[in-house]
Write a protein that holds these residues in place. Structure first.
Motif, mmCIF file in Angstrom:
data_model
loop_
_atom_site.group_PDB
_atom_site.id
_atom_site.type_symbol
_atom_site.label_atom_id
_atom_site.label_comp_id
_atom_site.label_asym_id
_atom_site.label_seq_id
_atom_site.Cartn_x
_atom_site.Cartn_y
_atom_site.Cartn_z
ATOM 1 N N ALA A 157 37.435 28.943 56.333
ATOM 2 C CA ALA A 157 38.861 28.838 56.636
ATOM 3 C C ALA A 157 39.506 27.650 55.930
ATOM 4 C CB ALA A 157 39.062 28.717 58.141
ATOM 5 N N ARG A 158 38.701 26.647 55.618
ATOM 6 C CA ARG A 158 39.186 25.488 54.881
ATOM 7 C C ARG A 158 38.315 25.292 53.646
ATOM 8 N NH1 ARG A 158 39.201 20.522 58.792
ATOM 9 N NH2 ARG A 158 40.245 19.574 57.016
ATOM 10 N N PRO A 159 38.879 24.876 52.518
ATOM 11 C CA PRO A 159 40.282 24.521 52.287
ATOM 12 C C PRO A 159 41.194 25.744 52.294
ATOM 13 C CG PRO A 159 39.056 24.464 50.243
ATOM 14 C CD PRO A 159 38.037 24.699 51.313
ATOM 15 N N ASP A 160 42.483 25.459 52.257
ATOM 16 C CA ASP A 160 43.467 26.520 52.469
ATOM 17 C C ASP A 160 43.365 27.645 51.444
ATOM 18 O OD1 ASP A 160 44.406 25.101 54.612
ATOM 19 O OD2 ASP A 160 46.010 24.110 53.482
ATOM 20 N N HIS A 161 42.959 27.317 50.209
ATOM 21 C CA HIS A 161 42.958 28.345 49.153
ATOM 22 C C HIS A 161 41.747 29.253 49.225
ATOM 23 C CE1 HIS A 161 39.816 25.901 47.352
ATOM 24 N NE2 HIS A 161 39.600 26.878 46.497
ATOM 25 N N ALA A 162 40.696 28.864 50.005
ATOM 26 C CA ALA A 162 39.393 29.524 49.890
ATOM 27 C C ALA A 162 39.470 31.015 50.196
ATOM 28 C CB ALA A 162 38.385 28.837 50.814
ATOM 29 N N ILE A 163 40.090 31.384 51.323
ATOM 30 C CA ILE A 163 40.136 32.801 51.696
ATOM 31 C C ILE A 163 40.946 33.590 50.675
ATOM 32 C CG2 ILE A 163 40.980 34.433 53.422
ATOM 33 C CD1 ILE A 163 40.186 32.447 55.578
ATOM 34 N N GLY A 164 42.078 33.029 50.236
ATOM 35 C CA GLY A 164 42.883 33.715 49.223
ATOM 36 C C GLY A 164 42.111 33.912 47.937
ATOM 37 N N GLU A 165 41.312 32.914 47.567
ATOM 38 C CA GLU A 165 40.501 33.021 46.348
ATOM 39 C C GLU A 165 39.486 34.153 46.489
ATOM 40 O OE1 GLU A 165 38.930 29.328 44.583
ATOM 41 O OE2 GLU A 165 36.949 30.231 44.802
ATOM 42 N N ALA A 166 38.794 34.206 47.623
ATOM 43 C CA ALA A 166 37.787 35.253 47.820
ATOM 44 C C ALA A 166 38.429 36.638 47.861
ATOM 45 C CB ALA A 166 37.008 34.989 49.100
#
Length: 850
Positions: A676-685
């Motif tokens: 869940a952190r950092p903020d970009h991680a889920i969007g990147e995956a």
């Protein structure tokens, strides 16, 4: 009862004493005082024990009870020896022997053997133990049989009779258990560890020591002697901070209890641990104090060792003095230290010591002693002009090191053990350099470099307690990560975290090697064949200078490069400047200064490291094998490397073997994990999942450590996006932060089938602690050691948005068939210029293939 529960025995003894004094019964007064004295000794208060036993003797003598007086003298002798008064102890035991017969006489003879042993009179001690043991068996005295077996077993271990020692100590432990004496059984277990340590079996020794230590800790009394033995073993395993701590604890306990016999031995361990850590100044006082104590106690065997350590710790080391001490050490029964003294003397230019080194026998003793004997033979043969013989001895020593390392299961112990081969490898490289043979320089460098990675992974995945401890550590770490705890409330979980980390480390040290096989390093021809059209640059440090070996186009060349001190300073300055650029610390002007400093550092390092090799490497794809601080260099950012595929490898052998055919034990899954952190991680995956809809996706609360390990085990390709942390204080707890806590190096050792390619989209995950032999510890080294072929990771902090774009570019190119090194180079070249520090902070580690 004194051995089973000394506090209860002391309480009962006090009641018996009061009754005997009330009844005016001198015999029972003397017996009760002896009970109280023995209990005080078990409770590590020898001064009180001596006072009570002297009073017991006096009461018995006045009552003309010579039998009781003799038995109390027998006990008093041991206490006086504990207090460091061996001559007084011998007087008391001699008087006891003259007044006893039958079973009491046999007991006194065994106690006499203990005193003889501590004075270095081993043959007489062994005879005393064996004679007493026969009497105990005739009288079916099982308690004293166990005591005699314990003492004889320890002596056998000192003398190298390891099978006999194990038999005696194993039988003693069994007898103590039958007699319901857990404290004595724990001491027998500790002594089984001591016997294993004397034979060089570190894993078995740690296992027994820890088993005994569990009882000592529960009972609230850790014997100074047990801590001394533990410090000795930790020193042999090169766990130097832990050895220093154990020696310090032993000194404190022995000093508090006024254990005059053990205190100087503990101080010797302090001196040895300080010298091993390179701190001669810290070794001087404990060595001097120990030497004075041994001289007062007439313990010449130990006094010799103290004089040697004093000489080692001195501001000026006189080679002739060291050689003379070597002869005394040999005579006193310190073969390892005697050989060490001759090696130091030879290193200081003593030619007579070089002649004496010829007698070193690599066929006898524990592995560490045999490895040093090979070094000694190599130096002696070189001194006499026998270069071929010197090389044979060096190769034999490194083969022994391979076998020694293969018998260790823990990553940490394997890595640290490589220091045992440092002198051998350096001498081999020196000989090759003196002959200007680039091929031989490469061969000798590869013989020692990152040798741990040639061993089969040794996974403790079948230890349920380790799994539970790791889970508890995750819970504590998650608690500490919360914002609700103030400094006071954080203290307790921090304490639990440190205790758990210590317990996990200790547990992994006891991991046995699953398949202690030895894999030889690759030959130069094997490396050249694997290179094809690529160029290899392997960097080697020698005498403060860096040498560059270039293998390309079927040829191997040797080039002198820059001073290592200057390289280390420039690398640190570059990393600092790039960190500021990524994290945007400071004003516009200061960031402009950081940009200029970073660019200057890259040009300067390129000038020192790669520009001198430009003609040899041409425009080829590069495989770089760094050394020391250069492991953390952002190689892809150097001007020579811009736009060029670059693979950073721990060794040329590891790289060449990683380029072999694709593994067949993996499935073709692509696993994406994002915390869940950092903020970009889920969007990147999720963006990467859109590139490959068949990918297995774990995000947010689903991205737990257990689910992640299960998913990536056996997958072909893995991408992990999370916060990362390199633990310089404890590299094996470097980690990625997942939903339920840290995924550590220790967790990664449980993988049965590591992925071919792992991309770590996180800060600092490419950093490693560097040990002698360029052995690495960290996330990257753990994954390569577990069997991964290639990793993409960063050696610094990263910008979230820039990382996301870089990762999309990397995986797009991987999908079109590019190798990871080429895909990363192309993605870096396409990155926005203002984000270059993040893009070029990533490196391709391992083989560069997938």
């Amino acid at each position: 009862m004194v051995m089973a529960d000394p506090r209860r025995a002391a309480a009962l003894g006090a009641k018996l004493l009061a009754r005997a004094e009330r009844d005016r019964d001198p015999g029972n007064v003397a017996a009760s005082l002896r009970i109280l004295g023995l209990a005080a000794r078990e409770l590590q208060d020898p001064a009180l024990a001596a006072a009570r036993l002297r009073r017991s003797v006096a009461v018995a003598v006045r009552a003309r009870r010579e039998d009781l007086a003799a038995q109390s003298r027998m006990s008093l002798a041991l206490v006086l020896n504990d207090l460091g008064r061996p001559r007084a102890a011998l007087r008391e035991i001699d008087r006891a022997l003259s007044a006893l017969d039958g079973l009491p006489l046999a007991r006194a003879r065994m106690q006499h053997g203990i005193l003889l042993r501590r004075l270095g009179r081993d043959e007489q001690a062994l005879e005393a133990y064996t004679s007493a043991l026969a009497a105990f068996r005739r009288h079916d005295d099982r308690l004293w049989q166990a005591r005699a077996l314990t003492n004889r077993g320890v002596l056998q271990a000192y003398r190298g009779g390891f099978a006999a020692a194990r038999a005696d100590l194993g039988r003693a432990e069994q007898l103590y258990r039958e007699l319901s004496l857990p404290a004595a059984a724990a001491q027998a277990q500790h002594n089984l560890g001591f016997a294993a340590a004397c034979s060089g079996d570190i894993v078995t020794a740690l296992t027994w020591y820890d088993r005994a230590d569990e009882y000592f800790r529960r009972s609230g009394s850790r014997p100074a002697e047990a801590l001394i033995d533990r410090a000795e073993l930790l020193l042999a395993a090169r766990l130097l901070p832990e050895a220093q701590q154990a020696a310090q604890e032993a000194v404190e306990i022995a000093a508090a209890a006024r254990l005059g016999t053990l205190l100087p031995q503990a101080r010797l361990l302090q001196a040895r641990a300080a010298l091993a850590a390179g701190d001669a100044a810290a070794a001087r006082e404990p060595a001097l104090l120990a030497g004075r104590a041994f001289a007062r106690q007439q313990r010449e065997r130990w006094a010799v060792l103290a004089r040697y350590l004093q000489a080692r710790a001195g501001a000026r080391q006189r080679p002739g003095r060291l050689r003379a001490l070597a002869a005394a050490l040999d005579e006193a029964g310190w073969p390892e230290q005697a050989l060490e003294a001759r090696l130091y003397a030879a290193g200081a230019g003593d030619t007579a010591a070089l002649d004496e080194l010829a007698t070193a026998d690599p066929g006898r003793g524990p592995a560490r002693l045999r490895i040093r004997a090979c070094h000694a033979q190599a130096l002696s043969r070189l001194h006499h002009g026998d270069l071929a013989g010197a090389r044979r001895a060096l190769r034999a020593g490194l083969r022994l090191l391979d076998q020694y390392r293969a018998a260790l299961g823990a990553i940490e112990l394997r890595v640290l053990s490589s220091a045992e081969g440092e002198d051998l490898a350096e001498l081999g490289v020196r000989l090759a350099v003196s002959e200007r043979s680039a091929r031989q320089v490469l061969a000798w460098a590869e013989r020692w470099r990152a040798a741990t990675l040639r061993l089969p992974p040794s996974t403790p995945h079948d230890d349920p307690e380790l799994v539970r401890e790791l889970a508890r550590l995750r819970r504590v770490t998650a608690e500490l990560a919360g914002d609700s705890l103030d400094a006071v409330r954080r203290a307790r979980p921090l304490q639990r975290q440190r205790a758990l980390e210590d317990a996990i480390r200790r547990r992994t040290w006891r991991t046995a090697a699953t398949a202690p096989t030895v894999d030889v390093p690759g030959s130069v021809d094997e490396i050249l064949a694997a290179l094809g059209e690529r160029a290899l640059v392997e960097l080697i440090e020698q005498d403060g200078r860096l040498l560059g070996v270039v293998a390309a186009g079927g040829r191997v060349r040797l080039h002198p490069l820059a001073d290592t001190a200057a390289l280390g300073l420039e690398t640190a300055a570059l990393r600092f400047a790039m960190r500021r650029l990524v994290l945007r610390y400071g004003s516009t002007a200061s960031l402009a200064a950081a940009e200029a400093a970073a660019r200057h550092g890259l040009r300067q390092l390129d000038e020192w490291l790669l520009r001198p090799l430009a003609r040899a490497i041409g425009g080829r794809e590069l495989v770089v094998v760094p050394t020391g601080a250069l492991q953390a260099l952002p190689w892809a950012a150097l001007p020579t490397c811009l736009g060029r595929p670059v693979t950073v490898a721990p060794s040329a052998t590891a790289w060449a073997r990683g380029t072999t055919a694709r593994r067949t034990d993996l499935d073709e899954r692509f696993v994406l994990v994002a915390a869940a952190r950092p903020d970009h991680a889920i969007g990147e995956a999720e963006a990467l999942a859109r590139l490959d809809p068949a990918a297995q996706l774990l995000t947010g609360a689903r991205a737990t450590v257990g689910a992640t390990l299960a998913a990536i085990d056996g997958a072909r390709r893995v991408h992990l996006a999370a916060h990362g942390e390199f633990r310089a204080d404890n590299p094996l707890f470097s980690h990625l932060d997942l939903a339920d806590g840290p995924l550590t190096v220790h967790d990664l050792t449980t993988l049965r089938r590591a992925p071919d390619l792992v991309v770590l989209s996180a800060c600092d995950t490419g950093l490693s602690a560097v040990h002698p032999g360029d052995e690495l510890m960290g996330l990257t080294a753990a994954l390569l050691g577990a069997g991964a072929r290639t990793l993409v990771a960063s050696t610094g902090p990263v910008d979230d948005e820039a990382t996301r774009e870089l990762m999309l570019g990397l995986h797009q190119r991987l999908r079109t068939g590019s190798d990871p090194a080429a895909a990363l180079a192309a993605a870096q070249a396409a990155a926005p210029p203002e984000k270059w520090a993040t893009a070029y902070g990533f490196s391709c580690f391992g083989s560069g293939a997938a």
